[in-house]
Design a protein around this motif. Structure first.
Motif, PDB file in Angstrom:
ATOM      1  N   SER A   1       0.796  -1.232   0.000  1.00  0.00           N
ATOM      2  CA  SER A   1       0.000   0.000   0.000  1.00  0.00           C
ATOM      3  C   SER A   1       0.826   1.278   0.000  1.00  0.00           C
ATOM      4  O   SER A   1       0.274   2.365  -0.154  1.00  0.00           O
ATOM      5  N   THR A   2       2.153   1.172   0.132  1.00  0.00           N
ATOM      6  CA  THR A   2       2.971   2.388   0.259  1.00  0.00           C
ATOM      7  C   THR A   2       3.936   2.590  -0.897  1.00  0.00           C
ATOM      8  O   THR A   2       4.695   3.561  -0.902  1.00  0.00           O
ATOM      9  N   THR A   3       3.920   1.709  -1.886  1.00  0.00           N
ATOM     10  CA  THR A   3       4.814   1.839  -3.033  1.00  0.00           C
ATOM     11  C   THR A   3       4.000   1.960  -4.318  1.00  0.00           C
ATOM     12  O   THR A   3       2.865   1.471  -4.387  1.00  0.00           O
ATOM     13  N   PRO A   4       4.562   2.589  -5.350  1.00  0.00           N
ATOM     14  CA  PRO A   4       3.807   2.755  -6.604  1.00  0.00           C
ATOM     15  C   PRO A   4       3.387   1.440  -7.245  1.00  0.00           C
ATOM     16  O   PRO A   4       2.313   1.352  -7.850  1.00  0.00           O
ATOM     17  N   GLY A   5       4.233   0.412  -7.120  1.00  0.00           N
ATOM     18  CA  GLY A   5       3.929  -0.854  -7.767  1.00  0.00           C
ATOM     19  C   GLY A   5       3.443  -1.943  -6.838  1.00  0.00           C
ATOM     20  O   GLY A   5       3.263  -3.091  -7.261  1.00  0.00           O
TER      21      GLY A   5
ATOM     22  N   GLY B   1       0.371   5.370  -9.679  1.00  0.00           N
ATOM     23  CA  GLY B   1       0.912   4.526  -8.611  1.00  0.00           C
ATOM     24  C   GLY B   1      -0.172   3.982  -7.706  1.00  0.00           C
ATOM     25  O   GLY B   1      -1.164   4.655  -7.400  1.00  0.00           O
ATOM     26  N   LEU B   2       0.014   2.751  -7.249  1.00  0.00           N
ATOM     27  CA  LEU B   2      -0.976   2.098  -6.395  1.00  0.00           C
ATOM     28  C   LEU B   2      -1.112   2.819  -5.058  1.00  0.00           C
ATOM     29  O   LEU B   2      -2.206   2.900  -4.498  1.00  0.00           O
ATOM     30  N   ASN B   3      -0.019   3.347  -4.538  1.00  0.00           N
ATOM     31  CA  ASN B   3      -0.077   4.056  -3.255  1.00  0.00           C
ATOM     32  C   ASN B   3      -0.965   5.300  -3.349  1.00  0.00           C
ATOM     33  O   ASN B   3      -1.823   5.528  -2.488  1.00  0.00           O
ATOM     34  N   ASN B   4      -0.773   6.084  -4.403  1.00  0.00           N
ATOM     35  CA  ASN B   4      -1.611   7.280  -4.575  1.00  0.00           C
ATOM     36  C   ASN B   4      -3.053   6.920  -4.905  1.00  0.00           C
ATOM     37  O   ASN B   4      -3.998   7.567  -4.432  1.00  0.00           O
ATOM     38  N   TYR B   5      -3.217   5.901  -5.713  1.00  0.00           N
ATOM     39  CA  TYR B   5      -4.567   5.444  -6.073  1.00  0.00           C
ATOM     40  C   TYR B   5      -5.335   5.003  -4.829  1.00  0.00           C
ATOM     41  O   TYR B   5      -6.516   5.337  -4.664  1.00  0.00           O
ATOM     42  N   LYS B   6      -4.670   4.278  -3.945  1.00  0.00           N
ATOM     43  CA  LYS B   6      -5.330   3.823  -2.713  1.00  0.00           C
ATOM     44  C   LYS B   6      -5.794   5.009  -1.875  1.00  0.00           C
ATOM     45  O   LYS B   6      -6.898   4.991  -1.307  1.00  0.00           O
ATOM     46  N   GLN B   7      -4.978   6.049  -1.805  1.00  0.00           N
ATOM     47  CA  GLN B   7      -5.368   7.232  -1.047  1.00  0.00           C
ATOM     48  C   GLN B   7      -6.611   7.877  -1.640  1.00  0.00           C
ATOM     49  O   GLN B   7      -7.508   8.321  -0.906  1.00  0.00           O
ATOM     50  N   ILE B   8      -6.687   7.925  -2.972  1.00  0.00           N
ATOM     51  CA  ILE B   8      -7.872   8.502  -3.633  1.00  0.00           C
ATOM     52  C   ILE B   8      -9.115   7.677  -3.307  1.00  0.00           C
ATOM     53  O   ILE B   8     -10.168   8.222  -2.942  1.00  0.00           O
ATOM     54  N   CYS B   9      -9.003   6.359  -3.440  1.00  0.00           N
ATOM     55  CA  CYS B   9     -10.147   5.483  -3.163  1.00  0.00           C
ATOM     56  C   CYS B   9     -10.583   5.588  -1.700  1.00  0.00           C
ATOM     57  O   CYS B   9     -11.786   5.630  -1.396  1.00  0.00           O
TER      58      CYS B   9
END
Length: 541
Positions: free
Chosen positions: A239-243, A510-518
């Motif tokens: 959850s904390t890295t782009p990939g 990035g998955l980390n930023n995407y998770k924050q948006i969701c």
């Protein structure tokens, strides 16, 4: 047959479907998973070609939602092979006792939202009808195989295989002349294995790719123990890295190093193996100067490894590295030094068709005993578009997405006009740019919490607002256009499918930023969605 009622119906029993089933069942919902194969595994059930492996380090290629489950499994190799991944998914299914909720050897043909009943009606190829409040796709991004429509395939007298639908029994290539069409990940992984047996192996290549060395190896007990001990760090990386995976990086641009320092760094990455060619510098995907440094390094390596200069030149990629999925292989370039391995560029000598004794090219026929199609998948949207999914007022997903050329979603999870329909790792989410189990866990957790919100608040439906789709599409486009991705035709854009070229349908932030948006959307009471109670429609802004 009569209708069978469930709270949720999920398509697919791969990573996504298994975890979705587990979470919803924990919530006390009745769930049915429908799977076309006769076992769990998803893409790893079907892709049994020689050399098939994941391209994420195996210690990250697993679930992390349960520390107990994580610590019960030990991977044998740095990069897990298809049989081991399939074994792992069967282990998960057994540990969590998931099989009773899965119906195998069944394919969903049609799913229609009944607006009066506020239910999904799902029809299968076994003439069964299921109804459910929630309809969830776990079909995956790479599950519908692509075989180009060559003329004459039915006339070929030899054996034909697709890497994505490989036989369960071993295919013997001993003494045979083999042609493989395509050199994406499956072709790169399969060729060195096939070359060990085949009398002659010929690659028909449309576009050369960047192939990094995997440096695969058997994991020692100490390395396995370390992976178990590092559970918290591995879960955190999801959850904390782009990939969704920890990878080596200098944390700087290549432009901040001298030419000698660049070479030393890239030598380290090459010798260590893996996908770090894409992460070693922070701006490889956005800075043409940095990208050239890394791209040219690989081209120089090709020249260094391959003895025949003409073959080496044919294998030089000319697009921006990382704008197509970076491939890792084992001794891929080295096999072109073997006398029985041939290379044909289809740009110079295109395929005219398949004939009874081989593959007909512009300048003649390559006779062979076996043809292998390593031609990939109808990626991102293909599997969903193969199903007749109808939302409100009978609108089909094909109409909604313009047959895949105009994809519209909100967060890559939902769509306007398709209430209570969720897509796990759907288009316009990070999906294939990540370590897939990490992306899957994030999506399943979000869907599960969303369903909890609906159930707790006595809400019948949730549906993306049209304006939310438009904003999300623009956000995805703006991010992609700030990178080098749009400069390259790839299966990310459907360029591997004739007539399917579309915009860039992956969230590249990035998955980390995407998770924050969701998470922010959820924390704001699912901002951008409309909800329906039994009688009245309530829009929450």
């Amino acid at each position: 047959m009569g209708e069978k009622q469930f709270d949720a119906v999920v398509i697919g029993a791969g990573f996504a479907g298994l975890y979705m089933l587990h979470r919803l069942r924990q919530r006390g919902l009745s769930v049915k998973v429908i799977e076309a194969a006769d076992g769990v595994g998803g893409v790893w059930y079907w892709s049994r070609y020689p050399g098939a492996k994941c391209d994420s380090d195996s210690i990250f290629y697993n679930f992390t939602f349960s520390e107990e489950l994580y610590k019960k499994w030990r991977w044998k190799d740095r990069y897990a092979s298809q049989p081991e991944i399939l074994e792992y998914l069967n282990f998960v299914a057994d540990e969590l006792d998931l099989r009773p909720n899965i119906q195998f050897k069944t394919r969903v043909n049609k799913a229609k939202f009944n607006n009066e009943r506020k239910q999904w009606e799902i029809e299968t190829d076994s003439n069964e009808t299921f109804t459910a409040k929630y309809f969830i796709s776990g079909v995956g991004c790479l599950s519908t195989t692509n075989i180009p429509p060559f003329e004459g395939t039915e006339t070929f007298k030899g054996e034909q295989y697709h890497t994505g639908r490989w036989p369960h029994e071993k295919v013997d290539f001993t003494g045979k002349r083999v042609v493989i069409i395509g050199n994406g990940s499956s072709g790169v992984q399969a060729m060195p294995e096939i070359a060990k047996e085949a009398k002659e192996l010929t690659l028909l290549m449309r576009t050369p790719h960047y192939v990094a060395e995997a440096r695969n190896k058997r994991l020692s007990k100490e390395e396995q123990d370390q992976a178990i001990a590092n559970y918290a760090e591995i879960r955190d990386s999801f959850s904390t890295t782009p990939g969704g995976i920890s990878m080596y990086t200098t944390g700087k641009s290549a432009t901040e190093f001298t030419a000698q320092q660049q070479k030393e760094t890239l030598d380290y990455v090459w010798d260590t193996g893996g996908l770090a060619l894409g992460s070693v510098y922070t701006d490889t995907g956005i800075n043409k100067e940095t990208n050239f440094v890394v791209s040219q390094y690989v081209r120089d390596k090709i020249d260094e490894i391959i003895e025949n200069p003409e073959k080496a030149q044919l294998l030089h990629p000319d697009y921006y590295i990382t704008t197509k999925r970076l491939i890792i292989g084992t001794n891929f370039y080295e096999i072109f030094n073997e006398e029985h391995v041939n290379l044909v560029s289809l740009k110079e000598n295109p395929i005219q068709g398949i004939v009874e004794d081989g593959v007909k090219l512009s300048d003649g026929t390559i006779e062979c005993d076996v043809i292998i199609y390593a031609t990939g998948y109808e990626a991102m949207t293909g599997s969903l578009l193969k199903i007749d999914i109808q939302g409100r007022d009978g609108q089909t997903i094909q109409e909604k997405w313009g047959e895949g050329r105009d994809v519209k979603t909100y967060l890559g999870l939902t769509m306007e006009n398709f209430p209570n329909f969720f897509m796990i790792t759907g288009p316009q989410s990070p999906s294939v740019l990540t370590n897939m189990p990490a992306a899957i866990e994030q999506h399943v957790d979000w869907i599960d919490h969303c369903i909890e919100y609906l159930e707790t608040n006595a809400l019948q439906t949730i549906e993306a607002q049209k304006v939310s789709e438009l904003k999300w599409g623009r956000q995805c486009d703006d991010l992609a256009n700030a990178t080098l991705f749009p400069h390259t035709n790839s299966w990310y854009t459907g360029a591997n499918i004739d007539g399917a070229q579309r915009g860039f349908v992956i969230y590249v932030g990035g998955l980390n930023n995407y998770k924050q948006i969701c998470d922010q959307v959820a924390d704001n009471h699912y901002e951008g969605f409309s909800f329906e109670k039994a009688q009245a429609n309530v829009v929450l802004q």
